[in-house]
Design a protein around this motif. Structure first.
Motif, mmCIF file in Angstrom:
data_model
loop_
_atom_site.group_PDB
_atom_site.id
_atom_site.type_symbol
_atom_site.label_atom_id
_atom_site.label_comp_id
_atom_site.label_asym_id
_atom_site.label_seq_id
_atom_site.Cartn_x
_atom_site.Cartn_y
_atom_site.Cartn_z
ATOM 1 N N THR A 142 -8.532 2.730 6.423
ATOM 2 C CA THR A 142 -8.250 1.328 6.731
ATOM 3 C C THR A 142 -8.251 0.562 5.412
ATOM 4 O O THR A 142 -8.538 1.137 4.352
ATOM 5 C CB THR A 142 -9.337 0.732 7.633
ATOM 6 N N ASN A 202 1.086 -7.800 6.595
ATOM 7 C CA ASN A 202 2.057 -7.296 7.562
ATOM 8 C C ASN A 202 1.338 -6.947 8.873
ATOM 9 O O ASN A 202 0.421 -6.122 8.885
ATOM 10 C CB ASN A 202 2.769 -6.052 6.993
ATOM 11 N N LEU A 203 1.759 -7.597 9.956
ATOM 12 C CA LEU A 203 1.048 -7.437 11.231
ATOM 13 C C LEU A 203 1.487 -6.202 12.019
ATOM 14 O O LEU A 203 0.921 -5.898 13.075
ATOM 15 C CB LEU A 203 1.256 -8.696 12.100
ATOM 16 N N ASP A 204 2.483 -5.517 11.500
ATOM 17 C CA ASP A 204 2.940 -4.295 12.163
ATOM 18 C C ASP A 204 1.810 -3.260 12.182
ATOM 19 O O ASP A 204 1.050 -3.128 11.224
ATOM 20 C CB ASP A 204 4.134 -3.741 11.382
ATOM 21 N N ASP A 205 1.732 -2.497 13.301
ATOM 22 C CA ASP A 205 0.644 -1.521 13.477
ATOM 23 C C ASP A 205 0.585 -0.481 12.348
ATOM 24 O O ASP A 205 -0.480 -0.011 11.981
ATOM 25 C CB ASP A 205 0.785 -0.782 14.821
ATOM 26 N N GLU A 206 1.767 -0.121 11.850
ATOM 27 C CA GLU A 206 1.794 0.958 10.852
ATOM 28 C C GLU A 206 1.146 0.546 9.518
ATOM 29 O O GLU A 206 0.910 1.384 8.664
ATOM 30 C CB GLU A 206 3.216 1.460 10.625
ATOM 31 N N TYR A 207 0.893 -0.748 9.352
ATOM 32 C CA TYR A 207 0.221 -1.193 8.124
ATOM 33 C C TYR A 207 -1.296 -1.339 8.303
ATOM 34 O O TYR A 207 -1.985 -1.821 7.432
ATOM 35 C CB TYR A 207 0.828 -2.511 7.629
ATOM 36 N N ASP A 208 -1.802 -0.903 9.459
ATOM 37 C CA ASP A 208 -3.243 -1.011 9.709
ATOM 38 C C ASP A 208 -4.040 0.063 8.982
ATOM 39 O O ASP A 208 -5.239 -0.069 8.760
ATOM 40 C CB ASP A 208 -3.531 -0.903 11.211
#
Lengths: 176, 116
Positions: B83, B61-67
């Motif tokens: 991370t 998932n490329l969404d920031d919240e999945y970083d």
């Protein structure tokens, strides 16, 4: 070095997880019976509805029994998430067929739990589960007896009406 | 009695280390420059939390919240911000710790030496 796991509980983690899974199964069974009761009530089978309301309560009691056992053993019991259950049944008979299948599934699950307890030598939990083994025999008898009523009475004419009136006799329930 | 006598190393990786404290019956986790102490039940809860994080979601998932993932330690008001790599390393450390705890428990069982 101390055995910190033993200080916490003598219950093995795999048994703890399996018992929590059983809690979820009992909660789902309770929810399914509630849906069956609802179906019966709106379709005019009031005695059967009463029977299923009672079954729903019993399943919840089973769930709580395991809940308290886990707490007594010093580990956390998890309040289960119960998803959507079917509310539509094609026939009056199919409601009872689903109920019997559900009981058979629960019996299999209890049997697997007992096997697990024997494998990890958890005799206290096995002893606790024997109550469920016995209870499931009774639950299956009741569910099977309900289906037998369809065979011996038949559904023609006032058959379904008669079956409904006789279902409550299985567990001697009264309807107001 | 020296404090060191009650501390036993359970598991060590390049990123962290865990100890068992026999004075307080706590498991001490040192990871990512943070030190946390858990009761056994809380350690199990924390390990399960770490195991439940969906790694595939973090990877794909490329969404920031999945970083990153925030893991809260039970009853300690401490959090770890992890991370994907941190999480894998933490899981490794926690799994190794659990293995040592299980092994110690088995040894006590076969030697009949339950101690307090």
């Amino acid at each position: 070095m101390k055995d910190l796991q033993r200080l916490r509980t003598s219950l093995k983690e795999e048994v703890e997880l399996a018992l929590n899974a059983q809690i979820k199964m009992e909660a789902e069974a309770s929810s399914k019976y509630l849906a069956m009761a609802s179906w019966c009530e709106v379709n005019g089978f009031l005695y059967s509805a009463k029977y299923f309301y009672k079954q729903s309560e019993e399943e919840r009691e089973h769930m709580l029994k395991i809940f308290h056992y886990l707490a007594d053993q010093g580990v956390m019991a998890y309040s289960p998430e119960v998803g959507a259950v079917p509310h539509e049944y094609p026939t009056f008979r199919s409601v009872f067929e689903t109920a019997l299948q559900s009981e058979i599934n629960v019996t299999h699950s209890i049997n697997r739990l007992v096997s697990l307890c024997r494998r990890v030598e958890d005799y206290a939990t096995e002893n606790f589960l024997q109550w469920f083994v016995k209870e499931q025999v009774e639950e299956e008898i009741n569910a099977r007896r309900a289906l037998e009523l369809f065979d011996v009475i038949g559904e023609e004419g006032i058959g379904r009406f008669t079956i409904d009136r006789n279902v409550y006799k299985i567990t001697k329930l009264e309807v107001e | 009695m020296s404090l060191n006598v009650s501390l036993h190393e359970l598991y060590r990786t390049s990123k962290g280390v865990t100890y068992q404290c026999d004075l307080t019956n706590r498991i001490v986790l040192n990871f990512a420059d943070q030190v946390m102490a858990f009761r056994m039940a809380d350690f199990v809860l924390f390990r399960r939390k770490a195991e439940r994080v969906n790694l595939h979601e973090m990877i794909f998932n490329l969404d920031d919240e999945y970083d990153f993932e925030v893991l809260e330690a039970p009853k300690s008001n401490q959090k770890l911000v992890l991370t994907l790599c941190d999480l894998v390393q933490l899981r490794d450390l926690l799994a190794g710790t659990q293995f040592t705890l299980n092994l110690n428990s088995m040894l006590h069982e076969v030697l009949y030496t339950y101690s307090y």
